[in-house]
Design a protein around this motif. Structure first.
Motif, PDB file in Angstrom:
ATOM      1  N   GLY A 151       0.800  -1.215   0.000  1.00  0.00           N
ATOM      2  CA  GLY A 151       0.000   0.000   0.000  1.00  0.00           C
ATOM      3  C   GLY A 151       0.834   1.266   0.000  1.00  0.00           C
ATOM      4  O   GLY A 151       0.296   2.356  -0.217  1.00  0.00           O
ATOM      5  N   ALA A 152       2.129   1.136   0.265  1.00  0.00           N
ATOM      6  CA  ALA A 152       3.021   2.296   0.237  1.00  0.00           C
ATOM      7  C   ALA A 152       4.352   1.911  -0.407  1.00  0.00           C
ATOM      8  O   ALA A 152       5.419   2.312   0.045  1.00  0.00           O
ATOM      9  N   ARG A 153       4.277   1.138  -1.440  1.00  0.00           N
ATOM     10  CA  ARG A 153       5.490   0.648  -2.098  1.00  0.00           C
ATOM     11  C   ARG A 153       6.079   1.729  -2.983  1.00  0.00           C
ATOM     12  O   ARG A 153       5.363   2.557  -3.557  1.00  0.00           O
ATOM     13  N   THR A 154       7.387   1.726  -3.084  1.00  0.00           N
ATOM     14  CA  THR A 154       8.082   2.717  -3.902  1.00  0.00           C
ATOM     15  C   THR A 154       9.264   2.048  -4.589  1.00  0.00           C
ATOM     16  O   THR A 154       9.430   0.837  -4.517  1.00  0.00           O
ATOM     17  N   ASN A 155      10.096   2.846  -5.256  1.00  0.00           N
ATOM     18  CA  ASN A 155      11.227   2.278  -5.991  1.00  0.00           C
ATOM     19  C   ASN A 155      12.462   3.148  -5.784  1.00  0.00           C
ATOM     20  O   ASN A 155      12.392   4.238  -5.212  1.00  0.00           O
ATOM     21  N   SER A 156      13.593   2.659  -6.266  1.00  0.00           N
ATOM     22  CA  SER A 156      14.869   3.369  -6.121  1.00  0.00           C
ATOM     23  C   SER A 156      15.284   3.970  -7.459  1.00  0.00           C
ATOM     24  O   SER A 156      15.441   3.232  -8.445  1.00  0.00           O
ATOM     25  N   PRO A 157      15.482   5.289  -7.535  1.00  0.00           N
ATOM     26  CA  PRO A 157      16.004   5.878  -8.768  1.00  0.00           C
ATOM     27  C   PRO A 157      17.373   5.287  -9.119  1.00  0.00           C
ATOM     28  O   PRO A 157      18.157   4.937  -8.232  1.00  0.00           O
ATOM     29  N   VAL A 158      17.645   5.174 -10.409  1.00  0.00           N
ATOM     30  CA  VAL A 158      18.901   4.578 -10.885  1.00  0.00           C
ATOM     31  C   VAL A 158      19.705   5.628 -11.631  1.00  0.00           C
ATOM     32  O   VAL A 158      19.192   6.294 -12.539  1.00  0.00           O
ATOM     33  N   LEU A 159      20.978   5.775 -11.242  1.00  0.00           N
ATOM     34  CA  LEU A 159      21.890   6.681 -11.933  1.00  0.00           C
ATOM     35  C   LEU A 159      22.790   5.871 -12.856  1.00  0.00           C
ATOM     36  O   LEU A 159      23.393   4.877 -12.437  1.00  0.00           O
ATOM     37  N   LEU A 160      22.876   6.296 -14.105  1.00  0.00           N
ATOM     38  CA  LEU A 160      23.769   5.667 -15.074  1.00  0.00           C
ATOM     39  C   LEU A 160      25.045   6.489 -15.145  1.00  0.00           C
ATOM     40  O   LEU A 160      25.033   7.634 -15.597  1.00  0.00           O
ATOM     41  N   CYS A 161      26.149   5.917 -14.685  1.00  0.00           N
ATOM     42  CA  CYS A 161      27.425   6.629 -14.600  1.00  0.00           C
ATOM     43  C   CYS A 161      28.451   5.964 -15.511  1.00  0.00           C
ATOM     44  O   CYS A 161      28.478   4.739 -15.621  1.00  0.00           O
ATOM     45  N   GLY A 162      29.281   6.769 -16.123  1.00  0.00           N
ATOM     46  CA  GLY A 162      30.353   6.231 -16.949  1.00  0.00           C
ATOM     47  C   GLY A 162      30.119   6.418 -18.427  1.00  0.00           C
ATOM     48  O   GLY A 162      28.991   6.625 -18.885  1.00  0.00           O
ATOM     49  N   PRO A 163      31.198   6.314 -19.229  1.00  0.00           N
ATOM     50  CA  PRO A 163      31.115   6.572 -20.670  1.00  0.00           C
ATOM     51  C   PRO A 163      30.477   5.456 -21.476  1.00  0.00           C
ATOM     52  O   PRO A 163      30.234   5.623 -22.677  1.00  0.00           O
ATOM     53  N   GLY A 164      30.195   4.305 -20.857  1.00  0.00           N
ATOM     54  CA  GLY A 164      29.650   3.190 -21.614  1.00  0.00           C
ATOM     55  C   GLY A 164      28.175   3.303 -21.937  1.00  0.00           C
ATOM     56  O   GLY A 164      27.705   2.698 -22.905  1.00  0.00           O
ATOM     57  N   TRP A 165      27.436   4.095 -21.154  1.00  0.00           N
ATOM     58  CA  TRP A 165      25.989   4.159 -21.349  1.00  0.00           C
ATOM     59  C   TRP A 165      25.613   5.000 -22.563  1.00  0.00           C
ATOM     60  O   TRP A 165      26.174   6.070 -22.770  1.00  0.00           O
ATOM     61  N   PRO A 166      24.658   4.550 -23.347  1.00  0.00           N
ATOM     62  CA  PRO A 166      24.171   5.371 -24.471  1.00  0.00           C
ATOM     63  C   PRO A 166      23.300   6.498 -23.945  1.00  0.00           C
ATOM     64  O   PRO A 166      22.791   6.446 -22.822  1.00  0.00           O
ATOM     65  N   SER A 167      23.124   7.522 -24.742  1.00  0.00           N
ATOM     66  CA  SER A 167      22.242   8.626 -24.356  1.00  0.00           C
ATOM     67  C   SER A 167      20.799   8.131 -24.328  1.00  0.00           C
ATOM     68  O   SER A 167      20.367   7.388 -25.209  1.00  0.00           O
ATOM     69  N   LEU A 168      20.064   8.563 -23.312  1.00  0.00           N
ATOM     70  CA  LEU A 168      18.687   8.112 -23.147  1.00  0.00           C
ATOM     71  C   LEU A 168      17.713   9.163 -23.656  1.00  0.00           C
ATOM     72  O   LEU A 168      17.873  10.356 -23.405  1.00  0.00           O
ATOM     73  N   ALA A 169      16.681   8.680 -24.375  1.00  0.00           N
ATOM     74  CA  ALA A 169      15.664   9.599 -24.889  1.00  0.00           C
ATOM     75  C   ALA A 169      14.629   9.927 -23.827  1.00  0.00           C
ATOM     76  O   ALA A 169      13.969  10.952 -23.888  1.00  0.00           O
ATOM     77  N   ASP A 170      14.453   9.042 -22.834  1.00  0.00           N
ATOM     78  CA  ASP A 170      13.454   9.295 -21.799  1.00  0.00           C
ATOM     79  C   ASP A 170      13.906   8.674 -20.491  1.00  0.00           C
ATOM     80  O   ASP A 170      14.832   7.860 -20.451  1.00  0.00           O
ATOM     81  N   ASP A 171      13.296   9.087 -19.400  1.00  0.00           N
ATOM     82  CA  ASP A 171      13.609   8.519 -18.090  1.00  0.00           C
ATOM     83  C   ASP A 171      12.313   8.126 -17.389  1.00  0.00           C
ATOM     84  O   ASP A 171      12.131   8.356 -16.207  1.00  0.00           O
ATOM     85  N   SER A 172      11.438   7.511 -18.170  1.00  0.00           N
ATOM     86  CA  SER A 172      10.117   7.177 -17.643  1.00  0.00           C
ATOM     87  C   SER A 172      10.194   6.202 -16.473  1.00  0.00           C
ATOM     88  O   SER A 172       9.302   6.156 -15.638  1.00  0.00           O
ATOM     89  N   LEU A 173      11.244   5.410 -16.409  1.00  0.00           N
ATOM     90  CA  LEU A 173      11.403   4.472 -15.309  1.00  0.00           C
ATOM     91  C   LEU A 173      12.389   4.998 -14.264  1.00  0.00           C
ATOM     92  O   LEU A 173      13.020   4.242 -13.537  1.00  0.00           O
ATOM     93  N   ASP A 174      12.535   6.300 -14.197  1.00  0.00           N
ATOM     94  CA  ASP A 174      13.413   6.937 -13.220  1.00  0.00           C
ATOM     95  C   ASP A 174      14.869   6.560 -13.416  1.00  0.00           C
ATOM     96  O   ASP A 174      15.592   6.278 -12.460  1.00  0.00           O
ATOM     97  N   LEU A 175      15.322   6.536 -14.676  1.00  0.00           N
ATOM     98  CA  LEU A 175      16.735   6.410 -14.980  1.00  0.00           C
ATOM     99  C   LEU A 175      17.314   7.802 -15.148  1.00  0.00           C
ATOM    100  O   LEU A 175      16.767   8.613 -15.897  1.00  0.00           O
ATOM    101  N   ARG A 176      18.405   8.076 -14.482  1.00  0.00           N
ATOM    102  CA  ARG A 176      19.025   9.393 -14.556  1.00  0.00           C
ATOM    103  C   ARG A 176      20.469   9.232 -15.008  1.00  0.00           C
ATOM    104  O   ARG A 176      21.218   8.465 -14.410  1.00  0.00           O
ATOM    105  N   GLN A 177      20.822   9.954 -16.045  1.00  0.00           N
ATOM    106  CA  GLN A 177      22.168   9.849 -16.580  1.00  0.00           C
ATOM    107  C   GLN A 177      23.003  11.019 -16.067  1.00  0.00           C
ATOM    108  O   GLN A 177      22.597  12.179 -16.163  1.00  0.00           O
ATOM    109  N   VAL A 178      24.167  10.720 -15.489  1.00  0.00           N
ATOM    110  CA  VAL A 178      25.053  11.764 -14.990  1.00  0.00           C
ATOM    111  C   VAL A 178      26.342  11.738 -15.795  1.00  0.00           C
ATOM    112  O   VAL A 178      26.798  10.684 -16.240  1.00  0.00           O
ATOM    113  N   LYS A 179      26.931  12.908 -15.974  1.00  0.00           N
ATOM    114  CA  LYS A 179      28.088  13.040 -16.850  1.00  0.00           C
ATOM    115  C   LYS A 179      29.392  13.294 -16.111  1.00  0.00           C
ATOM    116  O   LYS A 179      30.455  13.306 -16.734  1.00  0.00           O
TER     117      LYS A 179
END
Length: 331
Positions: free
Chosen positions: A283-311
């Motif tokens: 009844g009060a469930r939540t999730n953990s935001p995910v940070l994508l760090c490092g040069p290997g990750w491709p650029s993301l068009a959206d973060d609908s699932l709470d993916l955050r890209q840091v540079k």
């Protein structure tokens, strides 16, 4: 002592010793048979100081003058306890250090003096000096600046060196990486021990996907976050997907950071799976935001699932700090 024996003792090449003799007059006081170098105890002490001074970032020319001056003083005065001093303490020596440029045998470019000293110590395979330079850099500047302006430039230069020379210097990179890792982990442990362990807030999780073995950037991040008082759970290299998912379910982190150095290890499917995982009471469930760090990750068009890209490191610190402070306490 012969030149070869002294070179092995100091961790430099015989060619370097002969070059210092030719350029700066740092040769043995006595030569057997008129030309064979034989280094006395005083000569060895002078050359030890030469290596110590260049490891601080001082140019070889300036270091040679200081070492020679100290050696001349010991001819007429009693040496201080412990032998010849290992660093200059007068205005002339400081002026030399400020104004003279130095080479380390590495393509360093314009870097901090501490970086040059670290690079020289690494090239000599002088583990004691490498560790000393690293400790001093972190103590003086903190882990973030020490990484960005001292450690990382030296590592990049060593990497370019062995790549350009057929991997001849790969052992230097291994030595330097190991000591950087040891220094950062020690800083993390010290900082975490100073924190208030009774303040049980949700941690941030740092993890590398399966197949990823580059952890130094995350070891920097862990040290910086611990310095700032955050609770950090570092999982390290090549974490299997199910193990990461199990961790998220068990500790309910405020955020999860994933490091990928290269495209093959950038597992977006895993990142989305972690971001979609729900935890907490019914009844009060939540999730953990995910940070994508490092040069290997491709650029993301959206973060609908709470993916955050840091540079950058500082961007990752800012986002994780915000998530940590906004997280509810553990119960």
């Amino acid at each position: 002592m012969t030149t070869g024996q002294l070179a092995r003792l100091l961790g430099v090449s015989p060619t370097t010793l002969r070059s210092w003799d030719r350029r700066y007059g740092l040769g043995p006081a006595v030569r057997a048979d008129g030309h064979h170098r034989r280094w006395s105890t005083d000569d060895v002490a002078m050359m030890r100081e030469m290596c110590q001074l260049t490891a601080t970032g001082m140019s070889p020319a300036a270091a040679a003058r200081v070492a020679q001056r100290h050696a001349q003083r010991t001819d007429t005065t009693e040496a201080p306890a412990g032998g010849i001093p290992l660093a200059p303490h007068d205005d002339e020596a400081e002026a030399m250090a400020r104004h003279e440029q130095a080479g380390s045998g590495l393509p360093l470019g314009r870097v901090r003096r501490e970086c040059r000293g670290l690079a020289r110590a690494a090239m000599r395979m002088d583990a004691f000096e490498v560790q000393q330079r690293l400790r001093e850099a972190v103590a003086a500047h903190g882990p973030a600046v020490a990484w960005e302006e001292v450690m990382a430039p030296a590592l990049r230069a060593v990497g370019r060196k062995w790549q350009a020379s057929g991997e001849r210097y790969v052992e230097v990179e291994h030595l330097l990486s190991w000591h950087i890792s040891a220094t950062l982990r020690h800083r993390y442990v010290e900082s975490a021990a100073r924190g208030d362990q009774r303040a049980l807030v949700l941690p941030v999780v740092l993890s590398c996907p399966a197949g990823e073995y580059h952890t130094l950037p995350f070891e920097v991040l862990a040290a910086v976050l611990a310095d700032d008082g955050l609770t950090v759970l570092m999982l390290g290299t090549a974490v299997p997907p199910d193990a990461l998912m199990s961790t998220v379910q068990r500790v309910a982190p405020a955020g999860v950071a994933l490091w990928s150095q290269t495209r093959p290890t950038a597992d977006l499917r895993l990142a989305r799976r972690v971001a979609a995982a729900r935890w907490g009471v019914h009844g009060a469930r939540t999730n953990s935001p995910v940070l994508l760090c490092g040069p290997g990750w491709p650029s993301l068009a959206d973060d609908s699932l709470d993916l955050r890209q840091v540079k950058s490191l500082r961007d990752a610190v800012r986002v994780l700090t915000e998530l940590h402070r906004g997280a509810m306490p553990m119960r």
